[in-house]
Scaffold this motif. Structure first.
Motif, PDB file in Angstrom:
ATOM      1  N   ASN A 148       0.827  -1.202   0.000  1.00 43.33           N
ATOM      2  CA  ASN A 148       0.000   0.000   0.000  1.00 43.33           C
ATOM      3  C   ASN A 148       0.864   1.256   0.000  1.00 43.33           C
ATOM      4  OD1 ASN A 148      -2.581  -1.345   0.275  1.00 43.33           O
ATOM      5  ND2 ASN A 148      -1.991  -1.786   2.378  1.00 43.33           N
ATOM      6  N   ASN A 149       0.399   2.271  -0.718  1.00 39.31           N
ATOM      7  CA  ASN A 149       1.027   3.590  -0.650  1.00 39.31           C
ATOM      8  C   ASN A 149       0.264   4.424   0.367  1.00 39.31           C
ATOM      9  OD1 ASN A 149       2.420   5.935  -1.032  1.00 39.31           O
ATOM     10  ND2 ASN A 149       1.599   6.375  -3.064  1.00 39.31           N
ATOM     11  N   LEU A 150       0.898   4.748   1.477  1.00 39.46           N
ATOM     12  CA  LEU A 150       0.272   5.527   2.541  1.00 39.46           C
ATOM     13  C   LEU A 150       0.630   7.002   2.455  1.00 39.46           C
ATOM     14  CD1 LEU A 150       1.022   3.027   5.455  1.00 39.46           C
ATOM     15  CD2 LEU A 150      -0.955   3.079   3.926  1.00 39.46           C
ATOM     16  N   SER A 151       1.414   7.364   1.453  1.00 40.27           N
ATOM     17  CA  SER A 151       1.913   8.726   1.328  1.00 40.27           C
ATOM     18  C   SER A 151       0.891   9.634   0.647  1.00 40.27           C
ATOM     19  CB  SER A 151       3.218   8.715   0.524  1.00 40.27           C
ATOM     20  OG  SER A 151       3.701  10.029   0.321  1.00 40.27           O
ATOM     21  N   ASN A 152       1.143  10.933   0.733  1.00 40.62           N
ATOM     22  CA  ASN A 152       0.304  11.921   0.042  1.00 40.62           C
ATOM     23  C   ASN A 152       0.822  12.237  -1.354  1.00 40.62           C
ATOM     24  OD1 ASN A 152       2.613  13.147   1.025  1.00 40.62           O
ATOM     25  ND2 ASN A 152       1.595  15.075   1.553  1.00 40.62           N
ATOM     26  N   THR A 153       1.815  11.492  -1.811  1.00 43.60           N
ATOM     27  CA  THR A 153       2.323  11.637  -3.174  1.00 43.60           C
ATOM     28  C   THR A 153       2.397  10.266  -3.829  1.00 43.60           C
ATOM     29  OG1 THR A 153       4.609  11.468  -2.369  1.00 43.60           O
ATOM     30  CG2 THR A 153       3.686  13.688  -2.619  1.00 43.60           C
ATOM     31  N   ASP A 154       2.323  10.242  -5.147  1.00 42.91           N
ATOM     32  CA  ASP A 154       2.430   8.979  -5.873  1.00 42.91           C
ATOM     33  C   ASP A 154       3.799   8.347  -5.629  1.00 42.91           C
ATOM     34  OD1 ASP A 154      -0.045   9.567  -6.854  1.00 42.91           O
ATOM     35  OD2 ASP A 154       0.627  10.084  -8.881  1.00 42.91           O
ATOM     36  N   PHE A 155       3.816   7.008  -5.585  1.00 45.54           N
ATOM     37  CA  PHE A 155       5.093   6.296  -5.497  1.00 45.54           C
ATOM     38  C   PHE A 155       5.400   5.720  -6.870  1.00 45.54           C
ATOM     39  CE2 PHE A 155       7.710   2.508  -4.801  1.00 45.54           C
ATOM     40  CZ  PHE A 155       8.767   3.074  -4.101  1.00 45.54           C
ATOM     41  N   ASP A 156       6.445   6.222  -7.492  1.00 44.58           N
ATOM     42  CA  ASP A 156       6.826   5.823  -8.846  1.00 44.58           C
ATOM     43  C   ASP A 156       8.298   5.424  -8.812  1.00 44.58           C
ATOM     44  OD1 ASP A 156       7.171   5.440 -11.527  1.00 44.58           O
ATOM     45  OD2 ASP A 156       6.352   7.369 -12.155  1.00 44.58           O
ATOM     46  N   GLY A 157       8.555   4.181  -8.422  1.00 40.38           N
ATOM     47  CA  GLY A 157       9.936   3.724  -8.279  1.00 40.38           C
ATOM     48  C   GLY A 157       9.982   2.261  -7.908  1.00 40.38           C
ATOM     49  N   ASP A 158      11.097   1.821  -7.366  1.00 38.06           N
ATOM     50  CA  ASP A 158      11.280   0.436  -6.943  1.00 38.06           C
ATOM     51  C   ASP A 158      11.173   0.334  -5.428  1.00 38.06           C
ATOM     52  OD1 ASP A 158      11.684  -0.575  -9.488  1.00 38.06           O
ATOM     53  OD2 ASP A 158      13.845  -0.199  -9.431  1.00 38.06           O
ATOM     54  N   ALA A 159      10.497  -0.712  -4.966  1.00 40.78           N
ATOM     55  CA  ALA A 159      10.454  -1.030  -3.538  1.00 40.78           C
ATOM     56  C   ALA A 159      11.233  -2.320  -3.319  1.00 40.78           C
ATOM     57  CB  ALA A 159       9.014  -1.191  -3.068  1.00 40.78           C
ATOM     58  N   LYS A 160      11.988  -2.367  -2.236  1.00 39.19           N
ATOM     59  CA  LYS A 160      12.766  -3.562  -1.928  1.00 39.19           C
ATOM     60  C   LYS A 160      12.244  -4.212  -0.653  1.00 39.19           C
ATOM     61  CE  LYS A 160      17.168  -2.632  -4.223  1.00 39.19           C
ATOM     62  NZ  LYS A 160      18.645  -2.590  -4.060  1.00 39.19           N
ATOM     63  N   VAL A 161      12.159  -5.549  -0.686  1.00 35.01           N
ATOM     64  CA  VAL A 161      11.731  -6.294   0.492  1.00 35.01           C
ATOM     65  C   VAL A 161      12.749  -7.380   0.806  1.00 35.01           C
ATOM     66  CG1 VAL A 161       9.264  -5.879   0.161  1.00 35.01           C
ATOM     67  CG2 VAL A 161      10.324  -7.878  -0.901  1.00 35.01           C
ATOM     68  N   LYS A 162      12.820  -7.721   2.085  1.00 33.12           N
ATOM     69  CA  LYS A 162      13.651  -8.832   2.549  1.00 33.12           C
ATOM     70  C   LYS A 162      12.733  -9.951   3.009  1.00 33.12           C
ATOM     71  CE  LYS A 162      15.777  -8.515   6.526  1.00 33.12           C
ATOM     72  NZ  LYS A 162      16.748  -8.093   7.567  1.00 33.12           N
ATOM     73  N   ILE A 163      12.984 -11.168   2.530  1.00 31.25           N
ATOM     74  CA  ILE A 163      12.142 -12.316   2.851  1.00 31.25           C
ATOM     75  C   ILE A 163      12.944 -13.300   3.691  1.00 31.25           C
ATOM     76  CG2 ILE A 163      10.681 -14.143   1.918  1.00 31.25           C
ATOM     77  CD1 ILE A 163      11.811 -11.736  -0.606  1.00 31.25           C
ATOM     78  N   THR A 164      12.385 -13.666   4.847  1.00 34.27           N
ATOM     79  CA  THR A 164      13.015 -14.660   5.713  1.00 34.27           C
ATOM     80  C   THR A 164      12.052 -15.827   5.888  1.00 34.27           C
ATOM     81  OG1 THR A 164      14.154 -12.889   6.912  1.00 34.27           O
ATOM     82  CG2 THR A 164      14.125 -15.076   7.923  1.00 34.27           C
ATOM     83  N   ILE A 165      12.513 -17.021   5.553  1.00 24.48           N
ATOM     84  CA  ILE A 165      11.701 -18.233   5.670  1.00 24.48           C
ATOM     85  C   ILE A 165      12.358 -19.151   6.689  1.00 24.48           C
ATOM     86  CG2 ILE A 165      10.745 -20.215   4.443  1.00 24.48           C
ATOM     87  CD1 ILE A 165      10.962 -18.545   1.866  1.00 24.48           C
ATOM     88  N   ASP A 166      11.635 -19.416   7.773  1.00 26.69           N
ATOM     89  CA  ASP A 166      12.167 -20.229   8.868  1.00 26.69           C
ATOM     90  C   ASP A 166      13.531 -19.672   9.295  1.00 26.69           C
ATOM     91  OD1 ASP A 166       9.878 -21.766   8.827  1.00 26.69           O
ATOM     92  OD2 ASP A 166      10.693 -23.211   7.413  1.00 26.69           O
ATOM     93  N   ASN A 167      14.531 -20.522   9.391  1.00 29.47           N
ATOM     94  CA  ASN A 167      15.859 -20.063   9.816  1.00 29.47           C
ATOM     95  C   ASN A 167      16.828 -19.931   8.647  1.00 29.47           C
ATOM     96  OD1 ASN A 167      15.171 -20.000  12.588  1.00 29.47           O
ATOM     97  ND2 ASN A 167      15.402 -22.230  12.689  1.00 29.47           N
ATOM     98  N   GLN A 168      16.288 -19.832   7.440  1.00 31.79           N
ATOM     99  CA  GLN A 168      17.141 -19.725   6.265  1.00 31.79           C
ATOM    100  C   GLN A 168      17.724 -18.315   6.139  1.00 31.79           C
ATOM    101  OE1 GLN A 168      14.921 -21.022   2.820  1.00 31.79           O
ATOM    102  NE2 GLN A 168      13.918 -22.656   3.974  1.00 31.79           N
ATOM    103  N   GLN A 169      18.756 -18.206   5.335  1.00 30.10           N
ATOM    104  CA  GLN A 169      19.369 -16.912   5.073  1.00 30.10           C
ATOM    105  C   GLN A 169      18.369 -16.009   4.354  1.00 30.10           C
ATOM    106  OE1 GLN A 169      22.385 -16.203   6.167  1.00 30.10           O
ATOM    107  NE2 GLN A 169      22.530 -14.142   5.334  1.00 30.10           N
ATOM    108  N   PRO A 170      18.167 -14.771   4.818  1.00 29.42           N
ATOM    109  CA  PRO A 170      17.218 -13.868   4.146  1.00 29.42           C
ATOM    110  C   PRO A 170      17.649 -13.566   2.712  1.00 29.42           C
ATOM    111  CG  PRO A 170      17.789 -13.052   6.334  1.00 29.42           C
ATOM    112  CD  PRO A 170      18.734 -14.177   6.040  1.00 29.42           C
ATOM    113  N   VAL A 171      16.662 -13.343   1.861  1.00 31.97           N
ATOM    114  CA  VAL A 171      16.917 -12.930   0.480  1.00 31.97           C
ATOM    115  C   VAL A 171      16.136 -11.647   0.218  1.00 31.97           C
ATOM    116  CG1 VAL A 171      17.333 -15.276  -0.336  1.00 31.97           C
ATOM    117  CG2 VAL A 171      15.019 -14.338  -0.411  1.00 31.97           C
TER     118      VAL A 171
END
Length: 452
Positions: A148-171
């Motif tokens: 979701n974009n919660l800002s008062n301006t448009d978001f026009d770019g890349d978003a990065k996320v980190k995913i952690t599954i169980d005790n595996q190394q995050p990607v």
């Protein structure tokens, strides 16, 4: 006439410098229509020409009209009155003394605050979906969530996320929100399916966490979810071995099954079980229905029998010796013609042991069964008993002896149940599993140290 919408103010922030209004016509615009807006920014109680913005409307269009005010930092903070007119251009003259005869005029309020919009440039994560707990879960589970974009301006770019599954190394993964994928201000939202998959095939609990990187407000940056995988053990006969008679410290807790039983006037419960010794034990326990095995009872209730308390008043029991301690029994309780009104509460119960219908005796009272209330269903299984439980099955029909699947499972090869059945728990998950399932229906054990 003027329509007023003054109960709840809009918000703007002086530090943002400018403010864009987007106005959405409720009807198709006519020929030569315009929009005019006045905002009493200086708070003097007048709509002045310097506070006016106008824009022409496109004929027969409902496209939003954008009006922009600049230099918010120059105005005093506080609640401001807004007047908006959508009308023929020639009729928009004076906002107070010459209202248009056609079109629409509305008043609003906006509160101008000090500082900047608190969620500027902020994104948020919500609604993580990683499947549900059950048997034999996937090794390629999809990970899905809402960005979701919660800002008062448009978001026009890349978003990065980190995913952690169980005790595996995050990607990390990059989410493209540019161009046609941009998230518009305030309400922009996208369902994201990650390239990364989760392996839930191993027995036990699995947890997935997704975290936004380089996002200004931490409270929206992380979502987490867990599921449990059970893998049936096929190398032998498995059953739950519960010893709760003395301390009542073990049981199975099944709210979802209770909810199903509460929703019908006819139902059947099948149990395959064995008791260790003669005892007064509780097979099923709920506010409105209790099922017991008997021993040394008062009131003429025999030993080694099945007894039921239905509602508050109704008691029914089988004859003495219908159960043998140490022997596996298939018990079927069928309930029909349930009437649970304020002034008329009754039902017709039937009990079958190993496929044979039992003669019932009782106290002569009538009542109706329930499993807690409609908003707080409840059902505890083996809550005070010493014995083993191999099967629990429920149906939305009142079965008779010809319809009972005696010492058999009814589940189809694809994991689904026949139409009239609502659950079937076979307790074949084995010693490494914490939870038991009927397809995706869950029974949780309390505590979790059941012996199998």
């Amino acid at each position: 006439t003027i329509r007023y919408n003054l109960k709840k103010s809009l918000f703007a922030y002086k530090g943002d410098g400018s403010l864009e209004f987007r106005l959405f016509p409720g009807k198709l615009a006519g020929e030569g229509y315009s929009v005019a807006m006045w905002v009493d920014w200086n708070g003097n109680g007048q709509f002045e020409d310097s506070e006016k913005q106008t824009a022409a409307m496109v004929k027969e269009s409902k496209d939003p009209i954008r009006l922009i005010y600049q230099n918010l930092e120059s105005y005093p903070a506080g609640v401001k009155r807004i007047r908006v007119a959508m009308a023929p251009t020639a009729d928009i003259v004076d906002p107070c003394t010459a209202l248009p005869k056609e079109g629409d005029v509305q008043d609003f309020t906006i509160e101008l605050k000090e500082g900047n919009y608190p969620k500027a440039n902020d994104l948020g994560l919500a609604m993580l979906q990683i499947g549900v707990s059950g048997k034999n879960l996937s090794s390629e589970q999809e990970i899905k969530f809402v960005l979701n974009n919660l800002s008062n301006t448009d978001f026009d770019g890349d978003a990065k996320v980190k995913i952690t599954i169980d005790n595996q190394q995050p990607v990390e993964e990059t989410i493209d929100c540019k161009g046609t994928n941009k998230l518009v201000a305030y309400k922009g939202s996208r369902v994201i399916i990650l390239n990364r998959k989760a392996d839930f095939s191993a027995v036990g609990k699995h947890t997935v966490a997704v975290e936004l990187l380089a996002n200004p407000i931490e409270e929206n940056n992380r979502i987490e979810g867990s599921v449990y995988c059970a893998v049936p053990a096929n190398q032998g006969l498995y059953a739950l071995n519960i010893h709760s008679l003395e301390q009542a410290n073990e049981k199975l807790d099944g709210v979802e099954v209770a909810q199903k039983l509460n929703s019908t006037r006819y139902w059947t419960i099948d149990l395959i079980f064995r008791i260790d010794k003669p005892q007064f034990g509780t097979l099923l326990e709920a506010n409105g229905f209790n099922l017991y095995v008997t021993h040394n009872m008062a009131g003429g209730i025999p030993s080694n029998a099945i007894a039921m308390q239905i509602g508050r008043k109704m008691l029914r029991w089988t004859k003495e010796g219908t159960l043998l301690p140490g022997k596996w029994h298939h018990l079927t309780v069928a309930m029909s013609d349930i009437m649970d009104g304020w002034y008329n509460r009754e039902c017709t119960p039937a009990v079958y042991i190993d496929g044979q219908e039992c003669e019932l005796e009782g106290n002569g009272q009538m009542d109706a069964p329930s499993f807690g209330g409609s908003y707080d269903p409840e059902l505890a299984v083996f809550s005070k008993i010493d014995g083993q439980l191999k099967l629990l099955r429920t149906s939305k029909k009142a079965l008779t002896s010809s319809g009972i699947m005696l010492f058999q499972y009814v589940r189809n090869s694809d994991g689904t149940l026949p139409t009239d059945y609502t659950s079937e728990f076979t307790f074949d998950e084995g010693t490494k599993n914490k939870l038991v399932f009927s397809a995706r229906w869950l029974w949780s054990s309390s505590p979790t140290n059941q012996n199998v």
